[in-house]
Design a protein around this motif. Structure first.
Motif, PDB file in Angstrom:
ATOM      1  N   SER A 144       0.832  -1.195   0.000  1.00  0.00           N
ATOM      2  CA  SER A 144       0.000   0.000   0.000  1.00  0.00           C
ATOM      3  C   SER A 144       0.873   1.254   0.000  1.00  0.00           C
ATOM      4  O   SER A 144       0.594   2.213  -0.725  1.00  0.00           O
ATOM      5  N   ALA A 145       1.942   1.237   0.780  1.00  0.00           N
ATOM      6  CA  ALA A 145       2.861   2.376   0.811  1.00  0.00           C
ATOM      7  C   ALA A 145       3.543   2.558  -0.537  1.00  0.00           C
ATOM      8  O   ALA A 145       3.722   3.692  -1.002  1.00  0.00           O
ATOM      9  N   LEU A 146       3.904   1.450  -1.187  1.00  0.00           N
ATOM     10  CA  LEU A 146       4.510   1.538  -2.507  1.00  0.00           C
ATOM     11  C   LEU A 146       3.536   2.124  -3.523  1.00  0.00           C
ATOM     12  O   LEU A 146       3.922   2.930  -4.367  1.00  0.00           O
ATOM     13  N   MET A 147       2.264   1.748  -3.441  1.00  0.00           N
ATOM     14  CA  MET A 147       1.274   2.284  -4.367  1.00  0.00           C
ATOM     15  C   MET A 147       1.091   3.779  -4.135  1.00  0.00           C
ATOM     16  O   MET A 147       0.959   4.549  -5.086  1.00  0.00           O
ATOM     17  N   GLU A 148       1.101   4.208  -2.895  1.00  0.00           N
ATOM     18  CA  GLU A 148       0.997   5.638  -2.599  1.00  0.00           C
ATOM     19  C   GLU A 148       2.208   6.389  -3.153  1.00  0.00           C
ATOM     20  O   GLU A 148       2.073   7.484  -3.698  1.00  0.00           O
ATOM     21  N   LYS A 149       3.394   5.801  -3.011  1.00  0.00           N
ATOM     22  CA  LYS A 149       4.605   6.420  -3.549  1.00  0.00           C
ATOM     23  C   LYS A 149       4.530   6.476  -5.072  1.00  0.00           C
ATOM     24  O   LYS A 149       4.889   7.488  -5.681  1.00  0.00           O
ATOM     25  N   ALA A 150       4.021   5.418  -5.696  1.00  0.00           N
ATOM     26  CA  ALA A 150       3.847   5.416  -7.156  1.00  0.00           C
ATOM     27  C   ALA A 150       2.893   6.526  -7.584  1.00  0.00           C
ATOM     28  O   ALA A 150       3.132   7.212  -8.585  1.00  0.00           O
ATOM     29  N   LYS A 151       1.832   6.717  -6.818  1.00  0.00           N
ATOM     30  CA  LYS A 151       0.872   7.783  -7.137  1.00  0.00           C
ATOM     31  C   LYS A 151       1.531   9.151  -7.007  1.00  0.00           C
ATOM     32  O   LYS A 151       1.329  10.034  -7.850  1.00  0.00           O
TER      33      LYS A 151
END
Length: 105
Positions: A36-43
């Motif tokens: 989830s943190a990686l997806m937020e960083k990707a966003k």
């Protein structure tokens, strides 16, 4: 230019995820929280690279952001081949290589 510092940090974070010649970070699996943190960083990376705020990345924006240096090949993310990467395309490929965890991002 105002996003340059933020983008540089985000690109560095993406580079730490690992990379292949086509996809950012496909070398290991993640727990639910880290995915989830990686997806937020990707966003965040996507938004920072979107210089004209049209919710897509042109080849020029992609290039200026330096994303190909970190394993984010433009053509790999441009699923519909319209010369723009939408957030949905970006997220689809990102999830494919990081699993479905964090898909609520």
């Amino acid at each position: 230019m105002k996003n340059l510092g933020k983008l540089s940090g985000a690109v560095l974070a993406l580079s730490l995820l690992g990379s292949t010649s086509s996809y950012a970070g496909s070398c290991y699996s993640h727990g639910e929280k880290s995915a989830s943190a990686l997806m937020e960083k990707a966003k965040d990376i996507f938004k920072s690279a979107d210089m004209n705020n049209d919710d897509s990345l042109s080849k020029m924006e992609h290039s200026k952001a330096g994303l190909d240096k970190y394993g984010v090949a433009f053509d790999a993310f441009d699923i519909d081949k319209n010369n723009k990467i939408s957030w949905d395309e970006y997220a689809t490929i990102f999830r494919k290589h990081h699993g479905d965890k964090g898909s609520d991002a």
